[in-house]
Design a protein around this motif. Structure first.
Motif, short mmCIF file in Angstrom:
data_model
loop_
_atom_site.label_atom_id
_atom_site.label_comp_id
_atom_site.label_asym_id
_atom_site.label_seq_id
_atom_site.Cartn_x
_atom_site.Cartn_y
_atom_site.Cartn_z
N PRO A 49 -21.20 -6.53 18.08
CA PRO A 49 -21.77 -7.22 19.24
C PRO A 49 -20.78 -7.23 20.41
CG PRO A 49 -22.01 -8.52 17.24
CD PRO A 49 -21.07 -7.41 16.91
N GLU A 50 -21.28 -7.59 21.57
CA GLU A 50 -20.45 -7.61 22.78
C GLU A 50 -19.74 -8.95 22.91
OE1 GLU A 50 -21.60 -5.58 26.62
OE2 GLU A 50 -22.08 -7.67 27.13
N ALA A 51 -18.51 -8.88 23.39
CA ALA A 51 -17.74 -10.07 23.75
C ALA A 51 -17.37 -9.98 25.21
CB ALA A 51 -16.49 -10.18 22.88
N LEU A 52 -17.35 -11.13 25.88
CA LEU A 52 -17.03 -11.20 27.30
C LEU A 52 -15.70 -11.91 27.48
CD1 LEU A 52 -20.54 -12.29 28.68
CD2 LEU A 52 -19.60 -9.97 28.50
N LEU A 53 -14.86 -11.33 28.32
CA LEU A 53 -13.54 -11.88 28.63
C LEU A 53 -13.48 -12.13 30.13
CD1 LEU A 53 -10.58 -12.47 27.65
CD2 LEU A 53 -10.08 -10.09 28.27
N GLY A 54 -13.40 -13.40 30.53
CA GLY A 54 -13.36 -13.76 31.94
C GLY A 54 -12.01 -14.38 32.29
N HIS A 55 -11.67 -14.31 33.57
CA HIS A 55 -10.36 -14.79 34.01
C HIS A 55 -10.50 -15.50 35.35
CE1 HIS A 55 -6.29 -14.39 35.88
NE2 HIS A 55 -5.92 -14.78 34.67
N THR A 56 -9.65 -16.51 35.56
CA THR A 56 -9.56 -17.17 36.85
C THR A 56 -8.14 -17.63 37.11
OG1 THR A 56 -10.46 -18.94 38.25
CG2 THR A 56 -10.07 -19.48 35.95
N LEU A 105 -11.26 -24.28 36.41
CA LEU A 105 -12.35 -24.11 35.45
C LEU A 105 -13.72 -24.04 36.10
CD1 LEU A 105 -11.09 -26.44 32.59
CD2 LEU A 105 -10.66 -24.00 32.95
N ASN A 106 -13.91 -24.71 37.24
CA ASN A 106 -15.19 -24.54 37.94
C ASN A 106 -15.39 -23.09 38.35
OD1 ASN A 106 -16.76 -26.97 38.09
ND2 ASN A 106 -15.20 -27.87 39.41
N ASP A 107 -14.33 -22.45 38.83
CA ASP A 107 -14.43 -21.05 39.24
C ASP A 107 -14.73 -20.17 38.04
OD1 ASP A 107 -13.95 -18.88 41.31
OD2 ASP A 107 -12.47 -18.33 39.79
N LEU A 108 -14.09 -20.43 36.89
CA LEU A 108 -14.39 -19.66 35.68
C LEU A 108 -15.85 -19.83 35.29
CD1 LEU A 108 -13.09 -17.91 33.40
CD2 LEU A 108 -12.81 -20.04 32.12
N SER A 109 -16.36 -21.06 35.39
CA SER A 109 -17.77 -21.31 35.08
C SER A 109 -18.68 -20.54 36.02
CB SER A 109 -18.08 -22.80 35.15
OG SER A 109 -17.38 -23.51 34.14
N HIS A 110 -18.38 -20.54 37.32
CA HIS A 110 -19.21 -19.80 38.26
C HIS A 110 -19.30 -18.32 37.87
CE1 HIS A 110 -18.02 -22.97 41.52
NE2 HIS A 110 -18.85 -23.45 40.61
N THR A 111 -18.18 -17.77 37.42
CA THR A 111 -18.17 -16.37 37.01
C THR A 111 -19.12 -16.14 35.84
OG1 THR A 111 -15.90 -16.02 37.78
CG2 THR A 111 -16.72 -14.52 36.08
N PHE A 112 -19.03 -16.97 34.81
CA PHE A 112 -19.91 -16.78 33.67
C PHE A 112 -21.37 -17.09 34.03
CE2 PHE A 112 -16.00 -16.68 31.21
CZ PHE A 112 -16.30 -15.71 30.26
N HIS A 113 -21.60 -18.07 34.89
CA HIS A 113 -22.98 -18.35 35.32
C HIS A 113 -23.59 -17.12 35.99
CE1 HIS A 113 -22.10 -22.98 35.57
NE2 HIS A 113 -21.97 -22.50 34.35
#
Length: 789
Positions: A295-302, A306-314
């Motif tokens: 399966p796919e995994a997502l790796l996000g960075h900020t 944490l609000n900015d990280l959430s915006h990215t995943f949203h």
């Protein structure tokens, strides 16, 4: 390399994925892919090999090919077992001679425009080739013919890398995969805090944080579903990171079954992060010529909190994961009959409830459990997807037509993966029930899990559901799952395939989703699993919304929705206004507080509207009109968490239009405070240099005629989904007259406020905290953009 997101340096075997927001650099050394850097974007250059740790340390082995490269110390991209790296491997493969040692060497790469789909699995999408680019790195163990392809996708405008792995047996003997992580990331230090999202039924996804420490700290599931206990997401943040500032990594699994997510800190204070299918009970047999896709995994960075990280995943969910048919489109306001009637209903009772709901501006009527087979309690009928003529004299088609005649859309509850012992399907096919030979069967809710690893089961359930949907005008399905998998055994496969059962089960679930949506592309399927027990990125690839929790108490929902928002957008959270006293907690909360919580979700109702006061009906008319006006702002704005409910007497959050012209703010009092101290609400996301007007209304204010009449301003029969209009992701609401009507009863604060003032000085909200469960909505708009009431 069409978009310039992936820079390839063939002369020294280095790959730099960057889009100005994130950099991810891979280097090939001694045939092994190493991570040279991951983090904030840096400029590309010809050589980053100086980042490899080549220091000598006692008792660390080296490769024959490079005596200065110590696998225990370097940052491996996809670590293997048995070659000197004593940390947790990403891949373990049992070979015909009993060995598990593998030696994967780099053999080539490809760069592809866009993003290929994953076979039989949900994954993020690139609707056009110019929004993403994909790097594929191929590794080969020549001795056994094992080929591993590492997939990396970088999006043009998001600080996210999508990861997955393809494992192929090119050799002449069978292999068995015992572990195959989707993502491995080695970080050079351990100065991080790990936040997991934990809980249980009715209290899902509560944030829990602790510093990383030497050894292993892990979350996971072995229940056959991602579970309410541990969500398949985590945040790895620097200790000083908060909602507004600081560096963090986000990990999310696009998968709905058993998972393992862990951080391992070694004796040199380096950190290894891994995310993938839980290896407990898992194996996958690879005969020559066969392959396995993780399966796919997502790796996000900020680096902006944490609000900015959430915006990215949203944005990833809304723009790259959800199906285009319902992407950034408003769904109808619904009423579900479950807490209104439970199993005690007749068609006449349902139609009476629907007529009342229609009069209040509600657009979709959902018939929950109890409409099929012999189902009058949870003891029988589950799995027999044929309408009960005693409940529905003209079948599903008949009640759907009658609901449509009232002017509402019609929705229906299913639990496709389950069956009661007392059901026609189990009597005809007892072998379809998951059970282990010679063992007893665990029970919950008098039901069993059907073996979705068996193609005949998937075909049968699809046939029954298709027949209903093809014969009736059903706009929406609530897909429930109320039991975890025990006695896992696949009676259709032999010994060497038993470890595949739980993954094949999830593949069967995904297949049923895909087939239904291919046949009925405009169908809304709301995911549900005893509430939020399968709230994950995998389900969101098919369902635009998931029932967030069976707990409908508004104050408890503050905790659930707050924690859920770290990775999942408001538009994905199924949220309803329920009766008071609440059925889970017994609390009595103002109807506007209940609505103010539920509006920051997909929004609906779950109560018997024929047994509530007229004042509540007036409030509901106003609420539905208000939501129809502001839903695009709520769902497509940037969502900011302002005050956390845990350990606090208050909670606050807000949605801000992308152009920062408007915002809707919700401020909640959990418990009133006698002789209370000064309280100020500090907003986020506004333009510090613009001037704003602020209007507000408290939940405890009486409903006035002027307010209730606002419901007449919106056509209760118009459903956004029918119109096919996209809500978009940019500006605030342009219909200023409609906004003014929806704001009837709001008070204007005197004067105007700069964005900087609202964010840094804040508003005095002390008087909100005089009564338990009070709440306040603020509408913030750029000066002069909303017509006077």
């Amino acid at each position: 390399m069409a978009n310039g997101l992936i820079h390839v340096h063939e002369d020294n075997g280095q790959f730099h994925l960057t889009n100005g927001l994130i950099s991810y650099i891979i280097g090939i050394e001694a045939g092994k892919p190493l991570n040279l850097y991951a983090g904030r974007a840096i400029a590309d250059k010809s050589d980053f090999s100086y980042l490899i740790d080549r220091h000598f340390r006692v008792l660390t082995t080296t490769y024959e090919e490079d005596g200065n490269l110590r696998p225990e110390l370097v940052r491996m991209e996809y670590p293997e077992y048995g070659r000197g790296d004593f940390r947790e491997p990403a891949l373990t493969v049992l070979q015909a001679d009993g060995s598990r040692v593998t030696d994967l060497k780099y053999v080539g790469y490809r760069v592809l425009p866009g993003k290929p789909e994953l076979e039989a699995l949900p994954s993020t999408r690139a609707d056009s080739a110019d929004v993403a680019e994909t790097l594929q790195i191929r590794l080969l163990d020549e001795l056994i013919g094992l080929q591993v392809t590492l997939n990396y996708t970088i999006f043009t405008n998001e600080a996210v890398i999508a990861r997955s792995v393809l494992v192929e047996n090119l050799g002449s003997q069978s292999l068995t995969i015992e572990r195959a992580a989707s993502l491995n990331l080695d970080l050079p230090d351990s100065d991080y805090t790990m936040t997991e999202f934990v809980g249980a039924w009715a209290r899902e996804r509560e944030p829990h944080s602790q510093p990383l420490h030497p050894g292993m700290q892990a979350i996971g599931s072995t229940r056959g579903a991602s579970s309410p206990n541990f969500n398949p997401t985590a945040i790895i943040a620097r200790p000083d990171t908060n909602e507004q500032d600081g560096e963090a990594w986000g990990l999310a699994f696009v998968y709905s079954g058993n998972f393992d997510l862990h951080a391992e800190v070694d004796s040199y204070q380096a950190t290894r992060l891994q995310l993938g299918i839980n290896p407990l009970g898992f194996s996958w047999h690879l005969a020559p010529g066969e392959h396995f896709q993780t399966p796919e995994a997502l790796l996000g960075h900020t680096t902006h909190g944490l609000n900015d990280l959430s915006h990215t995943f949203h944005r990833i969910v809304l723009d790259h994961l959800q199906r285009p048919q319902w992407r950034r489109r408003e769904r109808p306001i619904l009423i579900n009959n479950w807490e209104a009637t439970y199993f005690d209903f007749t068609e006449d009772k349902l139609l009476e409830l629907a007529r009342t709901a229609k009069a209040q501006g509600i657009e979709l009527f959902v018939l929950d459990d109890g409409w099929f087979g012999s189902r009058t309690s949870d003891r029988s009928g589950l799995g027999d997807w044929v309408a009960n003529p005693d409940r529905l004299p003209e079948g599903v088609a008949g009640i759907a037509r009658k609901i449509n005649d009232i002017g509402m859309q019609f929705g229906l509850w299913f639990e496709p993966e389950m069956a009661n012992t007392d059901s026609d399907v189990v009597r005809a096919h007892p072998d379809w029930v998951i059970s282990a030979p010679g063992r007893g069967q665990s029970m919950y809710r008098h039901q069993h899990v059907l073996n979705f690893a068996n193609q005949a089961v998937v075909d049968s359930v699809y046939g029954q559901m298709h027949a209903i949907l093809d014969s009736a005008n059903v706009a929406y399905i609530k897909w429930d799952m109320n039991r975890f998998i025990t006695e896992a055994f696949d009676a259709t496969r032999g010994l060497e395939r038993q470890g595949e059962m739980l993954h094949r089960y999830i593949l069967g679930v995904y297949e049923l989703y895909r087939r239904l949506l291919e046949a009925f592309p405009n169908l809304i399927i709301e995911g549900c699993s005893s509430g939020g027990a399968r709230f994950d990125m995998g389900i969101l690839a098919y369902s635009p919304q998931i029932w967030t929790s069976d707990d409908t108490d508004a104050i408890e929902r503050l905790h659930v929705q707050y924690g859920t928002s770290y990775f999942y957008p408001v538009a994905a959270m199924g949220a309803h206004v329920s009766i008071t006293p609440n059925h889970q907690t017994g609390r009595c909360e103002p109807i506007d507080t209940r609505a103010n919580v539920a509006m920051f979700g997909t929004f609906g109702y779950e109560m018997d509207l024929n047994h509530v006061p007229q004042s509540d009906l007036a409030a509901i008319r106003r609420q539905t009109a208000f939501f129809k006006t502001f839903a695009p702002l709520i769902h497509n704005g940037d969502f900011y968490r302002l005050a956390a409910p845990a350990g606090n007497r208050k909670t606050a959050w807000m949605s801000v239009a992308a152009d920062r012209s408007q915002a809707l703010v919700a401020d909640f009092c959990i418990l009133g405070v006698p002789n209370r101290p000064l309280s100020r609400l500090h907003m986020q996301g506004l333009d510090p240099e613009r001037w704003y007007e602020v209007r507000y209304r408290d939940a405890n204010e009486p409903v006035e005629a002027a307010q209730s009449s606002a419901g007449d301003a919106v056509d209760a029969g118009s459903v956004a989904g029918d119109a096919g209009a996209s809500a978009g992701a940019g500006a605030g609401i342009a219909d200023t007259a409609g906004v003014a009507a929806a704001l009837a009863g709001f008070h204007m604060l005197p004067g105007v406020y700069s964005g900087a003032e609202l964010m840094h000085v804040g508003l005095d909200d002390t008087d909100l905290f005089g009564r338990d469960f009070n709440s306040r909505l603020y509408f913030v708009s750029e000066q002069g953009t909303v017509a006077a009431e």
